[in-house]
Scaffold this active site. Sequence first.
Site, PDB file in Angstrom:
ATOM      1  N   ASN A  34       0.799  -1.222   0.000  1.00 54.85           N
ATOM      2  CA  ASN A  34       0.000   0.000   0.000  1.00 54.85           C
ATOM      3  C   ASN A  34       0.832   1.272   0.000  1.00 54.85           C
ATOM      4  OD1 ASN A  34      -2.404  -1.449   0.008  1.00 54.85           O
ATOM      5  ND2 ASN A  34      -2.367  -1.644   2.225  1.00 54.85           N
TER       6      ASN A  34
ATOM      7  N   LYS B 293       3.886   4.097  -1.206  1.00 59.16           N
ATOM      8  CA  LYS B 293       4.307   4.823  -2.407  1.00 59.16           C
ATOM      9  C   LYS B 293       5.685   4.316  -2.837  1.00 59.16           C
ATOM     10  CE  LYS B 293       5.656   9.554  -3.629  1.00 59.16           C
ATOM     11  NZ  LYS B 293       5.583   9.315  -5.032  1.00 59.16           N
TER      12      LYS B 293
ATOM     13  N   LYS C 108       6.224   1.842  -5.694  1.00 56.55           N
ATOM     14  CA  LYS C 108       6.280   0.586  -6.447  1.00 56.55           C
ATOM     15  C   LYS C 108       6.665   0.819  -7.907  1.00 56.55           C
ATOM     16  CE  LYS C 108       2.071  -0.186  -5.035  1.00 56.55           C
ATOM     17  NZ  LYS C 108       1.901   0.834  -3.986  1.00 56.55           N
ATOM     18  N   THR C 109       5.966   1.748  -8.545  1.00 55.15           N
ATOM     19  CA  THR C 109       6.291   2.092  -9.933  1.00 55.15           C
ATOM     20  C   THR C 109       7.646   2.779 -10.008  1.00 55.15           C
ATOM     21  OG1 THR C 109       3.971   2.241 -10.566  1.00 55.15           O
ATOM     22  CG2 THR C 109       5.542   3.435 -11.947  1.00 55.15           C
ATOM     23  N   THR C 110       7.918   3.634  -9.049  1.00 58.91           N
ATOM     24  CA  THR C 110       9.197   4.339  -9.017  1.00 58.91           C
ATOM     25  C   THR C 110      10.358   3.349  -8.962  1.00 58.91           C
ATOM     26  OG1 THR C 110       8.119   6.189  -7.903  1.00 58.91           O
ATOM     27  CG2 THR C 110      10.526   6.108  -7.802  1.00 58.91           C
TER      28      THR C 110
ATOM     29  N   ARG D 112      18.358   1.388 -14.855  1.00 57.14           N
ATOM     30  CA  ARG D 112      19.581   0.615 -14.634  1.00 57.14           C
ATOM     31  C   ARG D 112      19.816  -0.357 -15.793  1.00 57.14           C
ATOM     32  NH1 ARG D 112      19.517  -1.968  -9.124  1.00 57.14           N
ATOM     33  NH2 ARG D 112      20.389   0.024  -8.504  1.00 57.14           N
TER      34      ARG D 112
ATOM     35  N   PHE E  86      -7.659   5.613 -13.498  1.00 53.48           N
ATOM     36  CA  PHE E  86      -7.828   4.831 -12.274  1.00 53.48           C
ATOM     37  C   PHE E  86      -9.161   4.106 -12.283  1.00 53.48           C
ATOM     38  CE2 PHE E  86      -4.959   8.324 -11.089  1.00 53.48           C
ATOM     39  CZ  PHE E  86      -3.856   7.562 -10.740  1.00 53.48           C
TER      40      PHE E  86
ATOM     41  N   TRP F  49     -11.131   3.204  -9.980  1.00 51.01           N
ATOM     42  CA  TRP F  49     -12.175   3.720  -9.103  1.00 51.01           C
ATOM     43  C   TRP F  49     -12.861   4.957  -9.690  1.00 51.01           C
ATOM     44  CZ3 TRP F  49      -7.030   3.425  -7.818  1.00 51.01           C
ATOM     45  CH2 TRP F  49      -6.325   4.624  -7.758  1.00 51.01           C
TER      46      TRP F  49
ATOM     47  N   GLU G  33       1.136  -1.609 -12.545  1.00 50.53           N
ATOM     48  CA  GLU G  33      -0.246  -1.677 -12.039  1.00 50.53           C
ATOM     49  C   GLU G  33      -0.986  -2.907 -12.582  1.00 50.53           C
ATOM     50  OE1 GLU G  33      -0.713   0.221  -9.667  1.00 50.53           O
ATOM     51  OE2 GLU G  33       0.142   2.191 -10.029  1.00 50.53           O
TER      52      GLU G  33
END
Length: 191
Positions: free
Chosen positions: A31, A33, A35-37, A45, A86, A88, A123
Site C-alpha cells: 500500500n 508509495k 512501487k512504480t518508481t 539501470r 484509475f 475507481w 499496475e
Amino acid sequence: MRELTAARDSHQKREDISRGRRGLVIVNTGNGKGKTTAALGLMLRAHGRGLRVKMFQFLKHESAKFGEHRTLDALGIAYQGLGDGFTWRSRDLENTASLAQHGWELASAAILSGEYDLVVLDEFTYPLKYGWVAWADVQATLQARDSLMHVVITGRDALPELIAFADTVSEVQPLKHAYDAGIGAQRGMEY
C-alpha cells in the site's frame, strides 16, 4: 568501527549462489508509495547496461504525459499506456476490463517476442485481482518466456499465486504519507 570491521570480516560469500544472468520475476506490491518508481529505477539501470526494456502501464491511458513518460521519451525507452485511468474513477468498467485484456495480449506478445530483456507490467496486479486477466494465462507466459528475460509487476494486492511464483517480492508499506497530512499529489513527485 570495531563492530563494522567485525561484521565485514565475518561475512562469508555463499558458495551456492549462481553465477551469470538469469531472468527474474520481480513483484513490487503493498500500500505504500514507490512501487512504480522502483520499477522505473530498474528500467533505467537495465537501459544503462544496454538491456532492451519496455513498460506497459495498465492504468494510465495511452496519451498520458506524466513525468516518467517525458523522461522515457527523452531516453528513447519504450512504454505503452493501456488503461483509461484509475479504476475507481471508471465510468465503464466493462471497457476498463476490455482494455486490460487487450493490454495483456500486447504485453504477453512482447514478453514472448524475444525483443526485450526487461518488461515492466505497471499496475498489473489490478487486472489479475479483478479477474480481467487469468492468472493461468500469465503464469503460462512467464514460464514460456526466454530464460534470460526479466519481468517486473507492480501494484497493490498481488495475488498469492503471483507472490509464490515470483523470484523477488518487495512489499512497500507506508509509515507516513504526506497525503494524510493534507498534502496533495505534486507534479514531479506523484506524476
